[in-house]
Design an enzyme around this catalytic site. Structure first.
Site, PDB file in Angstrom:
ATOM      1  N   CYS A  98       8.965 -13.956  -1.153  1.00 61.26           N
ATOM      2  CA  CYS A  98       7.500 -13.964  -1.110  1.00 61.26           C
ATOM      3  C   CYS A  98       6.949 -15.114  -1.963  1.00 61.26           C
ATOM      4  O   CYS A  98       7.078 -16.276  -1.580  1.00 61.26           O
ATOM      5  CB  CYS A  98       6.955 -12.609  -1.547  1.00 61.26           C
ATOM      6  SG  CYS A  98       5.206 -12.358  -1.109  1.00 61.26           S
ATOM      7  N   HIS A 184       9.709  -8.764   1.828  1.00 59.23           N
ATOM      8  CA  HIS A 184      10.324  -8.106   0.671  1.00 59.23           C
ATOM      9  C   HIS A 184      11.535  -7.273   1.104  1.00 59.23           C
ATOM     10  O   HIS A 184      11.384  -6.129   1.534  1.00 59.23           O
ATOM     11  CB  HIS A 184       9.305  -7.199  -0.030  1.00 59.23           C
ATOM     12  CG  HIS A 184       8.262  -7.950  -0.794  1.00 59.23           C
ATOM     13  ND1 HIS A 184       8.431  -8.361  -2.094  1.00 59.23           N
ATOM     14  CD2 HIS A 184       7.031  -8.378  -0.411  1.00 59.23           C
ATOM     15  CE1 HIS A 184       7.348  -9.004  -2.493  1.00 59.23           C
ATOM     16  NE2 HIS A 184       6.485  -9.037  -1.498  1.00 59.23           N
ATOM     17  N   GLU A 186      13.649  -5.954  -0.840  1.00 60.11           N
ATOM     18  CA  GLU A 186      13.976  -4.979  -1.875  1.00 60.11           C
ATOM     19  C   GLU A 186      13.344  -3.613  -1.642  1.00 60.11           C
ATOM     20  O   GLU A 186      13.776  -2.618  -2.241  1.00 60.11           O
ATOM     21  CB  GLU A 186      13.585  -5.514  -3.261  1.00 60.11           C
ATOM     22  CG  GLU A 186      12.092  -5.654  -3.520  1.00 60.11           C
ATOM     23  CD  GLU A 186      11.529  -7.002  -3.099  1.00 60.11           C
ATOM     24  OE1 GLU A 186      10.528  -7.441  -3.699  1.00 60.11           O
ATOM     25  OE2 GLU A 186      12.061  -7.613  -2.156  1.00 60.11           O
TER      26      GLU A 186
END
Length: 533
Positions: A98, A184, A186
């Site tokens: 990002c 993202h 994660e």
């Protein structure tokens, strides 16, 4: 001897980052940064997070790869955080996520601009090039959270994936192992995020997947032995919780009875807790433990106090006073050989103190830590400093600590004192303890304990009319609280069935003298907090 945290090389001790292949995560202030570290650990790859302002020349270890996190900032803003450009001279793989993608592009001459349409939520990623970052992956759902986007590629970069709103959703350098993604991986909303991290950490960075608690036990015990030496001694406070127990067991394995554990009974523990802690730690785990009954001291100082913050400060300050007094006795008995203070710091505590704005903005003071080091002039030893909570639990199980303790729900430092709304008296403590005991006992009977993140009973400062037998009663109210959560930042109340709540309520009203009514808290976090005070 001044207080200090153990250094990298003191006593010939080797840091974890020099034992295991390590990915360096540079934090630019994203709410998701810690999840990057978590996802890598789940792959048995060790990772540590540092502020993005970390100077590479000051780093005492060599990362196998670097990940740049997201950020709430715009990369082109005057106050935007930036990484040390020396990271690009290390010739190791770098992944920007990002804001990290935008930082890579900005640093290499690309263009970043505000999006006409903000992208927040799900998006479908179209893979354009089966690059090694996407090895074994097809088009998949990703999670976007950005207002800016890459608007022009820097020289020598190519696009390897896109979404409908992000034409440069994933890019890579044509000659160097530098990668950037706008989404993202994660967060769990990105369906193949874990696979992407595997490709980066294992296939691209060539990290060994040897970060396991089995390996950690042996290396940590050796580190402790080298650090403390053949004659040094350590003291530490234990609460009976999983963190302090696992830390104490590690010290016991490393130096035996040269570790002195102190359990301070503050009078506001759970029912029979002091005795249970003593039995478990001494007879069960062989830990050298001293129990100090300071109940009268704590309860005396709490008399007449109703403000929750004042309760916390009284309990915290009194704990320090009692612990220091008992520590001085042990030190005198040892001939002044105690050099170290054990602290059960976990990696999330370390992360909270990490900020490119400076630690004063994020660091948290714990009631059983503040003030101890400066006054006691001991060196700090933190054997769990590199671990997340789930890793501590896994470590506890490997060290044969009973499951009941390993999976025990969190318990606040101030104890039942902040679960008694209003003044804390011995009578109120007894009511709250018994109600809490019944609630937890029924949760265990129903096989729900490990499905619930935290559960407890609160004693409210209100009275309610009731009927017991043929007599009218006017007694207090118990509020039950049980929540489900992953990280305790947000939480939902647990949906017990009516029959269960009916059983618990009936037992509390009938078995706990002074209670006329039981209610169940159905408020999520936010807007409520987990604890009532």
């Amino acid at each position: 001897m001044s207080s200090s945290v153990v250094s990298t090389t003191e006593g010939g001790v080797t840091e974890v980052t020099n034992i295991f292949d390590t990915i360096l995560v540079l934090d630019f202030g994203s709410q998701y940064s810690h999840l990057i570290t978590r996802r890598l650990r789940e792959l048995n790859v060790y990772a540590e997070m540092l502020p993005c302002t970390q100077k590479i020349k000051d780093l005492k270890w060599s990362p196998k790869g670097i990940i740049l996190s997201g950020s709430p900032y715009s990369v082109y803003a005057a106050d935007a955080p930036h990484a040390d450009t020396e990271i690009f001279n290390l010739n190791i793989p770098i992944l920007g996520i990002c804001y990290g993608l935008q930082e890579l592009a900005w640093t290499h001459g690309g263009q970043v601009s505000g999006s006409e349409k903000r992208e927040y939520g799900y998006a479908n990623l179209e893979i354009l090039d089966q690059h090694s970052l996407f090895d074994g992956m097809d088009n998949f759902q990703v999670w976007m959270s950005h207002g800016d986007k890459l608007s022009a590629l820097p020289e020598d970069f190519i696009t390897i994936a896109k979404t409908s709103n992000a034409p440069f959703a994933a890019v890579t350098h044509t000659n160097k192992p530098i990668y950037g993604i706008q989404f993202h991986p994660e967060v769990t909303h990105t369906t193949q995020g874990k696979k992407l991290f595997y490709n980066f950490a294992v296939n691209i960075c060539h990290c060994s997947q040897n970060w396991t608690m089995e390996n950690f036990i042996d290396t940590e015990i050796e580190r402790i032995k080298k650090l403390v030496g053949p004659t040094g001694e350590v003291i530490g406070a234990v609460s009976g919780g999983v963190d302090s127990t696992v830390a104490a067991k590690l010290l016991n394995e490393a130096i035996g009875d040269r570790f002195h554990a102190i359990f301070v009974d503050n009078g506001v523990m759970r029912l029979n807790e002091a005795q249970q802690v003593y039995e478990t730690l001494t007879k069960g785990l062989g830990i050298n433990l001293k129990v100090v009954d300071a109940s009268d001291i704590f309860l005396g100082k709490l008399k007449g106090v109703t403000d929750p913050e004042k309760k916390r400060k009284i309990i915290g300050n009194t704990f320090i006073e009692v612990f220091e007094r008992e520590s001085a006795k042990l030190d005198a008995a040892s001939g002044g050989k105690i050099e170290y203070l054990l602290q059960g710091t976990l990696y999330p505590d370390v992360i909270e103190s990490i900020s490119f704005k400076g630690p004063s903005q994020t660091i948290k003071t714990h009631h059983n830590v503040g003030g101890l080091l400066e006054n006691m002039k001991l060196k700090l030893i933190e054997p769990l400093r590199e671990l997340f909570k789930d890793e501590v639990r896994a470590l506890g199980s490997l060290m044969n600590i009973p499951d009941e303790l390993v999976w025990r729900h969190p318990f606040p430092g101030p104890g039942i004192a902040i679960r008694i709304l209003g003044e804390v008296t011995p009578e109120q403590v007894e009511i709250a303890r018994k109600a809490d005991y019944i609630f937890i006992e029924e949760i265990r009977k129903a096989g729900l304990y490990n499905k619930i993140s935290q559960a407890f009973a609160c004693l409210l400062p209100v009275k309610s009319v009731g009927v017991m037998g043929d007599q009218r009663t006017y007694e207090q109210v118990i509020a039950l609280r049980a929540i489900e959560t992953v990280d305790f930042m947000t939480a939902d109340w647990y949906p017990f069935d009516g029959a269960f709540l009916k059983t618990v309520s009936g037992r509390i009203v009938n078995e706990v003298k002074g209670v006329a009514r039981v209610v169940y808290d159905v408020t999520s976090k936010p807007p409520a907090t987990v604890e009532w005070e």
